[in-house]
Design a protein around this motif. Structure first.
Motif, short mmCIF file in Angstrom:
data_model
loop_
_atom_site.label_atom_id
_atom_site.label_comp_id
_atom_site.label_asym_id
_atom_site.label_seq_id
_atom_site.Cartn_x
_atom_site.Cartn_y
_atom_site.Cartn_z
N TRP A 111 -1.23 11.33 1.49
CA TRP A 111 -1.62 10.05 2.08
C TRP A 111 -1.53 10.06 3.61
CZ3 TRP A 111 2.12 7.13 -1.66
CH2 TRP A 111 1.58 7.15 -2.96
N ARG A 130 -1.35 -3.05 -3.51
CA ARG A 130 -1.89 -1.80 -2.96
C ARG A 130 -1.06 -1.38 -1.76
NH1 ARG A 130 -4.73 0.93 -6.28
NH2 ARG A 130 -5.59 2.06 -4.52
N GLY A 146 1.38 5.89 -8.39
CA GLY A 146 1.31 5.02 -7.22
C GLY A 146 2.62 5.10 -6.45
N ALA A 165 -2.99 3.72 -2.53
CA ALA A 165 -2.42 3.80 -3.88
C ALA A 165 -2.04 2.43 -4.42
CB ALA A 165 -1.17 4.68 -3.86
N ALA A 166 -1.90 2.38 -5.76
CA ALA A 166 -1.34 1.20 -6.41
C ALA A 166 0.13 1.10 -6.00
CB ALA A 166 -1.45 1.33 -7.92
N ASP A 174 -6.30 2.00 2.34
CA ASP A 174 -5.80 1.77 0.99
C ASP A 174 -5.61 3.12 0.32
OD1 ASP A 174 -5.53 1.24 -1.76
OD2 ASP A 174 -6.94 -0.43 -1.70
#
Length: 121
Positions: free
Chosen positions: A110, A15, A47, A24-25, A22
């Motif tokens: 993000w 992650r 991700g 994204a993958a 947290d």
């Protein structure tokens, strides 16, 4: 193989954390082969990709734009940019150690900015 036939990259098993959140993958490229391959040959990224020992990247051979964050060894963001296929690149920066790549628009979504801290979770 046409662009739509190319595989998507990700999501990875780890992650991505941005300032402790947290978001994204994450896949980690930590071998010479995985660092050299990066996102080449893919049609999109799900991700993000964390590339170790990678102070700079180029877009030669890429077919879609990506966002990149260049980090120092502690994960602090030194530079954020959107790179275009074939023409984009990041220039080497003093203290740069890691590059994180994601779909164009991801870094803004993000809230990744210069000074943010990114981590593998």
């Amino acid at each position: 193989m046409t662009a739509p036939d190319r595989p998507r990259f990700g999501p990875g098993p780890a992650r991505l954390l941005v300032d402790g959140r947290d978001v994204a993958a994450l896949a980690v490229a930590d071998t010479r082969a995985s660092r050299n391959r990066g996102l080449l040959g893919t049609s999109a990224v799900d991700g993000a990709l964390w590339i170790t020992k990678c102070p700079t990247v180029h877009m030669v051979g890429m077919r879609y734009p990506i966002d990149v964050a260049v980090l120092d060894r502690r994960g602090r963001v030194l530079k954020v940019a959107t790179l275009r296929p074939w023409t984009g690149m990041t220039w080497p920066r003093l203290r740069a150690s890691v590059t994180v790549e994601a779909a164009a628009g991801s870094m803004e979504a993000w809230q990744v900015r210069r000074g943010s801290v990114l981590e593998v979770g």
